[in-house]
Write a protein that holds these residues in place. Structure first.
Motif, PDB file in Angstrom:
ATOM      1  N   ALA A  55      -9.494 124.740 -42.187  1.00 55.98           N
ATOM      2  CA  ALA A  55     -10.631 123.847 -41.932  1.00 55.98           C
ATOM      3  C   ALA A  55     -11.629 124.499 -40.986  1.00 55.98           C
ATOM      4  O   ALA A  55     -12.846 124.373 -41.155  1.00 55.98           O
ATOM      5  CB  ALA A  55     -10.141 122.518 -41.370  1.00 55.98           C
ATOM      6  N   ALA A  56     -11.122 125.211 -39.969  1.00 61.18           N
ATOM      7  CA  ALA A  56     -12.013 125.913 -39.040  1.00 61.18           C
ATOM      8  C   ALA A  56     -12.715 127.072 -39.744  1.00 61.18           C
ATOM      9  O   ALA A  56     -13.920 127.281 -39.564  1.00 61.18           O
ATOM     10  CB  ALA A  56     -11.222 126.419 -37.837  1.00 61.18           C
ATOM     11  N   GLU A  57     -11.972 127.814 -40.545  1.00 69.06           N
ATOM     12  CA  GLU A  57     -12.549 128.945 -41.281  1.00 69.06           C
ATOM     13  C   GLU A  57     -13.624 128.494 -42.261  1.00 69.06           C
ATOM     14  O   GLU A  57     -14.621 129.196 -42.474  1.00 69.06           O
ATOM     15  CB  GLU A  57     -11.449 129.688 -42.035  1.00 69.06           C
ATOM     16  N   GLU A  58     -13.431 127.305 -42.844  1.00 70.23           N
ATOM     17  CA  GLU A  58     -14.386 126.779 -43.823  1.00 70.23           C
ATOM     18  C   GLU A  58     -15.489 125.948 -43.173  1.00 70.23           C
ATOM     19  O   GLU A  58     -16.278 125.295 -43.859  1.00 70.23           O
ATOM     20  CB  GLU A  58     -13.627 125.947 -44.863  1.00 70.23           C
ATOM     21  N   ALA A  59     -15.551 126.009 -41.838  1.00 67.93           N
ATOM     22  CA  ALA A  59     -16.642 125.411 -41.057  1.00 67.93           C
ATOM     23  C   ALA A  59     -16.814 123.916 -41.284  1.00 67.93           C
ATOM     24  O   ALA A  59     -17.932 123.411 -41.397  1.00 67.93           O
ATOM     25  CB  ALA A  59     -17.952 126.143 -41.342  1.00 67.93           C
ATOM     26  N   TYR A  60     -15.696 123.201 -41.317  1.00 69.56           N
ATOM     27  CA  TYR A  60     -15.788 121.739 -41.346  1.00 69.56           C
ATOM     28  C   TYR A  60     -16.389 121.256 -40.024  1.00 69.56           C
ATOM     29  O   TYR A  60     -16.175 121.857 -38.973  1.00 69.56           O
ATOM     30  CB  TYR A  60     -14.405 121.113 -41.552  1.00 69.56           C
ATOM     31  N   ASP A  61     -17.140 120.170 -40.088  1.00 72.40           N
ATOM     32  CA  ASP A  61     -17.734 119.610 -38.868  1.00 72.40           C
ATOM     33  C   ASP A  61     -16.691 118.885 -38.023  1.00 72.40           C
ATOM     34  O   ASP A  61     -16.790 118.849 -36.791  1.00 72.40           O
ATOM     35  CB  ASP A  61     -18.854 118.617 -39.235  1.00 72.40           C
ATOM     36  N   PHE A  82     -10.059 129.823 -32.568  1.00 72.91           N
ATOM     37  CA  PHE A  82     -11.368 130.169 -33.106  1.00 72.91           C
ATOM     38  C   PHE A  82     -12.465 130.087 -32.045  1.00 72.91           C
ATOM     39  O   PHE A  82     -12.402 129.272 -31.125  1.00 72.91           O
ATOM     40  CB  PHE A  82     -11.716 129.250 -34.284  1.00 72.91           C
ATOM     41  N   GLU A  83     -13.470 130.935 -32.208  1.00 73.06           N
ATOM     42  CA  GLU A  83     -14.632 130.920 -31.312  1.00 73.06           C
ATOM     43  C   GLU A  83     -15.441 129.644 -31.505  1.00 73.06           C
ATOM     44  O   GLU A  83     -15.895 129.024 -30.543  1.00 73.06           O
ATOM     45  CB  GLU A  83     -15.518 132.138 -31.577  1.00 73.06           C
ATOM     46  N   VAL A  84     -15.647 129.268 -32.766  1.00 75.92           N
ATOM     47  CA  VAL A  84     -16.371 128.034 -33.092  1.00 75.92           C
ATOM     48  C   VAL A  84     -15.356 127.058 -33.672  1.00 75.92           C
ATOM     49  O   VAL A  84     -14.712 127.352 -34.677  1.00 75.92           O
ATOM     50  CB  VAL A  84     -17.506 128.296 -34.099  1.00 75.92           C
ATOM     51  N   VAL A 285      -4.978 126.654 -18.119  1.00 72.19           N
ATOM     52  CA  VAL A 285      -5.860 125.627 -18.683  1.00 72.19           C
ATOM     53  C   VAL A 285      -7.084 126.283 -19.313  1.00 72.19           C
ATOM     54  O   VAL A 285      -7.722 127.141 -18.695  1.00 72.19           O
ATOM     55  CB  VAL A 285      -6.322 124.643 -17.593  1.00 72.19           C
ATOM     56  N   LEU A 286      -7.403 125.871 -20.528  1.00 71.18           N
ATOM     57  CA  LEU A 286      -8.668 126.250 -21.164  1.00 71.18           C
ATOM     58  C   LEU A 286      -9.600 125.044 -21.024  1.00 71.18           C
ATOM     59  O   LEU A 286      -9.520 124.082 -21.786  1.00 71.18           O
ATOM     60  CB  LEU A 286      -8.454 126.601 -22.640  1.00 71.18           C
ATOM     61  N   LYS A 287     -10.444 125.092 -20.006  1.00 68.95           N
ATOM     62  CA  LYS A 287     -11.270 123.929 -19.681  1.00 68.95           C
ATOM     63  C   LYS A 287     -12.301 123.651 -20.772  1.00 68.95           C
ATOM     64  O   LYS A 287     -12.996 124.540 -21.244  1.00 68.95           O
ATOM     65  CB  LYS A 287     -11.985 124.149 -18.339  1.00 68.95           C
ATOM     66  N   HIS A 288     -12.360 122.371 -21.208  1.00 67.31           N
ATOM     67  CA  HIS A 288     -13.341 121.892 -22.195  1.00 67.31           C
ATOM     68  C   HIS A 288     -13.286 122.715 -23.489  1.00 67.31           C
ATOM     69  O   HIS A 288     -14.307 122.969 -24.122  1.00 67.31           O
ATOM     70  CB  HIS A 288     -14.757 121.909 -21.619  1.00 67.31           C
ATOM     71  N   HIS A 289     -12.074 123.109 -23.899  1.00 65.38           N
ATOM     72  CA  HIS A 289     -11.923 123.992 -25.048  1.00 65.38           C
ATOM     73  C   HIS A 289     -12.228 123.286 -26.365  1.00 65.38           C
ATOM     74  O   HIS A 289     -12.679 123.905 -27.317  1.00 65.38           O
ATOM     75  CB  HIS A 289     -10.500 124.554 -25.064  1.00 65.38           C
ATOM     76  N   LEU A 290     -11.956 121.987 -26.430  1.00 71.36           N
ATOM     77  CA  LEU A 290     -12.236 121.206 -27.633  1.00 71.36           C
ATOM     78  C   LEU A 290     -13.154 120.029 -27.280  1.00 71.36           C
ATOM     79  O   LEU A 290     -13.252 119.633 -26.124  1.00 71.36           O
ATOM     80  CB  LEU A 290     -10.954 120.669 -28.247  1.00 71.36           C
TER      81      LEU A 290
END
Length: 294
Positions: A55-61, A82-84, A285-290
Motif C-alpha cells: 500500500a505504501a509502495e503504491e502510494a495509497y493516501d 518508508f520515507e513517504v 522513539v521516532l517522534k511524529h513518525h506517522l
C-alpha cells in the motif's frame, strides 16, 4: 475532484469476527464519503506487514488497519520503513484495542468508519526496537507473555475473558527475571517482575499504567517492577486499576527517548501484544513518525 485512495487491511478473526460481519456497511460508508477503497483480508502476521508495504509502495493516501493492537502493529511495521508514509486509520475490531482507546476512537465500528472519512489527523510517535516497530507497548516479564500465548480461537470466542483465564493459569509461573536497563538518565541492574516501555497510557485494558504517557511527546514512559511476591503483585494490580501503582516502592517510573535492555537469561519481548523476539534489545522513539486519523 480526485478521490482519496484507501487500502483497508482487516483481520477476519479479530474480536468476535465483528469486522467480517460489518464489512459491507463499512465499505458503503467509505464509498458514500468519496473514499475509493480496496480490501485485503489478512492470513497471518507476515501477510499483514506485506500488504501494508504494498500500500505504501503504491502510494495509497490512507491505510486502514481493522483489527486489534496486533493487527495495527503489523500495519505499522509495513508502513514505517518508508520515507513517504500514508495516513493511518484504525477500526478497533480487536479484543483490548488499547491504542484506539488511548486515541479516543469510537468502539462502534461504523461510527469509527464515519470518523475516518473526515480525514482529521494528528501526529503519532512510533517506537523502534532494532529493525522492528511498535506503536503502544513493549514489555518483558513472565506476565507479558500472556497476550501472545492466548490462541486466536479462544480470543474470538471469549474476548477479554480469554486473557484473564490465561492470567490465572500463569500465576504460579510469575517469577522474577534478571534485567539490566541503560537509559540517558537512568540505570537498573537486578531482578524484576516486568518492564513496560509505553507509548500510550493504556496496557491490557488498564487505563493508567503509564499516567504521564503522551502519544506524540517523543518520549517513552518506562515502568520497572522490582522483585515481588505473588501477593505483592496482586496488590500492585489492584493499585494499577486506580493509577496509584507508580507510588509503590517496588515501582520505578521514568521517561526517556532511548534505552537498552539486556539480561543474563533468555527473556522474551512482547510488542503490542505479539511475540517480539528475545533480549537484548535497543529502543528509540521516532517522534511524529506517522499521522493517524482521529
Amino acid at each position: 475532484m480526485v478521490k482519496q485512495r484507501a487500502r483497508l487491511i482487516y483481520n477476519p478473526s479479530s474480536g468476535k469476527e465483528m469486522m467480517r460481519q460489518q464489512l459491507p456497511e463499512i465499505l458503503d460508508i467509505f464509498d458514500s464519503a468519496g473514499l475509493e477503497t480496496t480490501c485485503h483480508m489478512t492470513k497471518n502476521s507476515d501477510d499483514t506487514v506485506e500488504a501494508a508495504k504494498r500500500a505504501a509502495e503504491e502510494a495509497y493516501d490512507l491505510v486502514i488497519a481493522a483489527g486489534g493492537d496486533g493487527t495495527v502493529n503489523e500495519v505499522v511495521n509495513g508502513l514505517s520503513p518508508f520515507e513517504v508514509r500514508p495516513l493511518l486509520g484504525i477500526l478497533p475490531a480487536g479484543t483490548s484495542n488499547d491504542l484506539s482507546r488511548a486515541l479516543g476512537l469510537p468502539r462502534d465500528l461504523k461510527e469509527a468508519a464515519r470518523r475516518i472519512t473526515d480525514l482529521q489527523y494528528k501526529p503519532l510517535d512510533v517506537g523502534q526496537v532494532n529493525d522492528r516497530f511498535f506503536i503502544n507497548i513493549a514489555g518483558c516479564g513472565r506476565i507479558t507473555e500472556i497476550t501472545y500465548e492466548v490462541p486466536s480461537r479462544m480470543k474470538t470466542a471469549l474476548g477479554q475473558l480469554a486473557y484473564y483465564m490465561k492470567g490465572l493459569e500463569k500465576i504460579p509461573q510469575l517469577g522474577a527475571i534478571h534485567l539490566e536497563i541503560e537509559a540517558a538518565s537512568f540505570g537498573f541492574s537486578g531482578k524484576a517482575m516486568l518492564c513496560l516501555i509505553c507509548n500510550s497510557n493504556r496496557v491490557g485494558g488498564f487505563e493508567n499504567i503509564a499516567p504521564d504517557a503522551n502519544l506524540a511527546d517523543g518520549l517513552f514512559d518506562v515502568m520497572v517492577v522490582k522483585q515481588a511476591s505473588i501477593p505483592d503483585m496482586i496488590r500492585l494490580a489492584t493499585q494499577a486499576l486506580r493509577g496509584e501503582h507508580v507510588h509503590n516502592e517496588r515501582v520505578l517510573y521514568f521517561q526517556t527517548e532511548w534505552l537498552k535492555v539486556t539480561s543474563k537469561e533468555k527473556v522474551e519481548l512482547n510488542l503490542d501484544g505479539e511475540y517480539g523476539g528475545t533480549l537484548p534489545k535497543e529502543f528509540r522513539v521516532l517522534k511524529h513518525h506517522l499521522q493517524v486519523v482521529v
